[in-house]
Design an enzyme around this catalytic site. Sequence first.
Site, PDB file in Angstrom:
ATOM      1  N   GLU A   1       0.831  -1.218   0.000  1.00  0.00           N
ATOM      2  CA  GLU A   1       0.000   0.000   0.000  1.00  0.00           C
ATOM      3  C   GLU A   1       0.862   1.263   0.000  1.00  0.00           C
ATOM      4  O   GLU A   1       0.754   2.095   0.898  1.00  0.00           O
ATOM      5  CB  GLU A   1      -0.868   0.030   1.276  1.00  0.00           C
ATOM      6  CG  GLU A   1      -1.665  -1.207   1.555  1.00  0.00           C
ATOM      7  CD  GLU A   1      -2.264  -1.201   2.981  1.00  0.00           C
ATOM      8  OE1 GLU A   1      -2.059  -0.235   3.742  1.00  0.00           O
ATOM      9  OE2 GLU A   1      -2.942  -2.179   3.320  1.00  0.00           O
TER      10      GLU A   1
ATOM     11  N   ARG B   1       3.442   7.706  -0.244  1.00  0.00           N
ATOM     12  CA  ARG B   1       4.505   8.710  -0.364  1.00  0.00           C
ATOM     13  C   ARG B   1       5.543   8.357  -1.429  1.00  0.00           C
ATOM     14  O   ARG B   1       5.960   9.213  -2.201  1.00  0.00           O
ATOM     15  CB  ARG B   1       5.208   8.822   0.998  1.00  0.00           C
ATOM     16  CG  ARG B   1       6.185   9.962   1.099  1.00  0.00           C
ATOM     17  CD  ARG B   1       7.033   9.835   2.369  1.00  0.00           C
ATOM     18  NE  ARG B   1       6.262   9.596   3.563  1.00  0.00           N
ATOM     19  CZ  ARG B   1       5.773  10.535   4.358  1.00  0.00           C
ATOM     20  NH1 ARG B   1       5.985  11.793   4.078  1.00  0.00           N
ATOM     21  NH2 ARG B   1       5.079  10.208   5.425  1.00  0.00           N
TER      22      ARG B   1
ATOM     23  N   CYS C   1      -1.771  34.120   9.669  1.00  0.00           N
ATOM     24  CA  CYS C   1      -1.524  34.805  10.947  1.00  0.00           C
ATOM     25  C   CYS C   1      -1.211  33.816  12.070  1.00  0.00           C
ATOM     26  O   CYS C   1      -1.998  33.642  13.006  1.00  0.00           O
ATOM     27  CB  CYS C   1      -2.737  35.647  11.302  1.00  0.00           C
ATOM     28  SG  CYS C   1      -3.084  36.812  10.003  1.00  0.00           S
TER      29      CYS C   1
ATOM     30  N   TYR D   1       0.953  14.089   0.566  1.00  0.00           N
ATOM     31  CA  TYR D   1       0.430  14.737   1.778  1.00  0.00           C
ATOM     32  C   TYR D   1       0.618  16.264   1.712  1.00  0.00           C
ATOM     33  O   TYR D   1       0.822  16.910   2.739  1.00  0.00           O
ATOM     34  CB  TYR D   1       1.085  14.144   3.038  1.00  0.00           C
ATOM     35  CG  TYR D   1       0.960  12.640   3.087  1.00  0.00           C
ATOM     36  CD1 TYR D   1      -0.281  12.043   3.324  1.00  0.00           C
ATOM     37  CD2 TYR D   1       2.059  11.808   2.863  1.00  0.00           C
ATOM     38  CE1 TYR D   1      -0.412  10.657   3.331  1.00  0.00           C
ATOM     39  CE2 TYR D   1       1.933  10.422   2.879  1.00  0.00           C
ATOM     40  CZ  TYR D   1       0.699   9.864   3.109  1.00  0.00           C
ATOM     41  OH  TYR D   1       0.560   8.497   3.117  1.00  0.00           O
TER      42      TYR D   1
HETATM   43  N1  LLP Z   1      -1.637   2.185   4.385  1.00  0.00           N
HETATM   44  C1  LLP Z   1      -2.194   2.697   5.489  1.00  0.00           C
HETATM   45  C2  LLP Z   1      -3.144   1.906   6.251  1.00  0.00           C
HETATM   46  C3  LLP Z   1      -1.841   3.995   5.911  1.00  0.00           C
HETATM   47  O1  LLP Z   1      -2.383   4.498   7.006  1.00  0.00           O
HETATM   48  C4  LLP Z   1      -0.897   4.748   5.147  1.00  0.00           C
HETATM   49  C5  LLP Z   1      -0.503   6.096   5.565  1.00  0.00           C
HETATM   50  C6  LLP Z   1      -0.367   4.162   3.987  1.00  0.00           C
HETATM   51  C7  LLP Z   1      -0.755   2.866   3.641  1.00  0.00           C
HETATM   52  C8  LLP Z   1       0.610   4.867   3.103  1.00  0.00           C
HETATM   53  O2  LLP Z   1       1.800   5.127   3.730  1.00  0.00           O
HETATM   54  P1  LLP Z   1       3.031   5.769   2.897  1.00  0.00           P
HETATM   55  O3  LLP Z   1       3.470   4.763   1.885  1.00  0.00           O
HETATM   56  O4  LLP Z   1       2.524   7.015   2.260  1.00  0.00           O
HETATM   57  O5  LLP Z   1       4.037   6.048   3.929  1.00  0.00           O
HETATM   58  N2  LLP Z   1       0.531  12.916   6.638  1.00  0.00           N
HETATM   59  C9  LLP Z   1       1.758  12.241   6.990  1.00  0.00           C
HETATM   60  C10 LLP Z   1       1.733  10.776   6.595  1.00  0.00           C
HETATM   61  C11 LLP Z   1       0.589  10.032   7.195  1.00  0.00           C
HETATM   62  C12 LLP Z   1       0.527   8.598   6.731  1.00  0.00           C
HETATM   63  C13 LLP Z   1      -0.764   7.994   7.100  1.00  0.00           C
HETATM   64  N3  LLP Z   1      -0.930   6.644   6.629  1.00  0.00           N
HETATM   65  C14 LLP Z   1       2.925  12.981   6.354  1.00  0.00           C
HETATM   66  O6  LLP Z   1       2.710  13.993   5.702  1.00  0.00           O
HETATM   67  O7  LLP Z   1       4.065  12.591   6.550  1.00  0.00           O
END
Ligand code: LLP
Length: 417
Positions: free
Chosen positions: A276, A279, A345, A373
């Site tokens: 999954e 990023r 602000c 994100y």
């Molecule tokens: N699967 C699940 C169940 C998740 O909760 C997430 C991310 C992913 C996959 C994808 O993860 P990635 O491959 O993107 O690391 N807003 C934060 C990141 C929050 C991630 C939440 N879950 C940031 O800007 O760093």
Amino acid sequence: MLTPHLQRSPDGELLCENVRLTDVARQFGTPAYVYSRATIVDNFRAYQRAFAASKPLICYAVKANSTLSVLALLAAEGAGFDIVSAGELQRVIAAGGEAGKVIFSGVAKRHDEIALALAHNIFCFNIESEAELHRVNEVAQAHGKRARITFRINPDVDAKTHPYISTGLKSNKFGVAHADAVRLYTLAASMPGIEVHGIECHIGSQITELSPYVDALRRLLSLVDDLSARGIHLQHLDIGGGRAINYQGESLVPMDEFAHAVEREIAGRHLDLLIEPGRSIVGDAGLLLTRVEFLKPGETKNFALVDAAMNDLIRPTLYDAFHPVAPVLERTGEAVLYDIVGPVCESGDWLAKARQLVLSQGDLLAVLCAGAYGMTMASNYNTRSRPCEVLIDRDEAHLIRERERFEDLIAHERIVI
Ligand code: LLP
């Protein structure tokens, strides 16, 4: 090259693929999110290549960037999708994604969201609690369906990432405890509205090390064996997302090494693999293009006040995240230490701190690695319109989302006094 498909022309201008960012700013205005199509495709294909032996279903995590063109591009590449809301499911469908390749994550799915996902025959629900299992069973039965499920196991491993984006520890709200798993699977297997199908974990995001994945995977595989001994045979294993990208010279585990480590663990088992990633598909494909409104020398600090703000990109202030900042046109002169801040602000409204730059009022800056994100976490705080989004495809710049207008911002309000 600063990030893939971003480079300087011989005359010192920043290009995304073959398009000058000065032209993008002139044509579409700032602030603007700008994405390289080639980078998104390359990142997706890098997973396919590295995992060629196990051929996993790659379910792109929609929350990282849910813009329709991004989803449509990934759907065309054969991606599945990891969603966390009815809204994300509707986006996937609107973009032409296949519901049969959708997995539904998230700790608190509502009745109507479960019903919508069942109506579209999604591939699988990732269940995060006993209460949620009962709810999915009830909704499925009410609609004459059987819901395929995994349990999201909380393996209690430390992903060694920022606490806000670490999810695999006992102290986090996510998943079911490893110790409860056998009981819950046994219960699920007895439910008429449930088809037990797999097992999942997601231990966090921006994980730079390999060992937390391998530890979590081993914990999951020992459960697979326990369950099998009890007559519950799982068909798929989903290792979640979380692979890091390079924001600040982080040393990353090469994709091939990552894939081989995973494939070594599951070798010889009849388990389909799912991943999954979010990023690592879109993060380095995007930048936030912004213009310097003013330079403000301070008593202790110099500020570059730009037209993008925390409402457009909240990661710096929320996670103390580092995003590289590059001037679109390189100037000669003496570099000065600047904090790059927006017009909102709040003192927390900053995009970057203490960067050595040669700047003049009116200059364009590119805040890099902002494809994940970024736009999905943008808000209208201070009644600011969210940025437009532009997809670069070789020589062409396509507007894929217009900048919001004031009328959009007030469209759902009623004046009652
Ligand atoms: N699967 C699940 C169940 C998740 O909760 C997430 C991310 C992913 C996959 C994808 O993860 P990635 O491959 O993107 O690391 N807003 C934060 C990141 C929050 C991630 C939440 N879950 C940031 O800007 O760093």
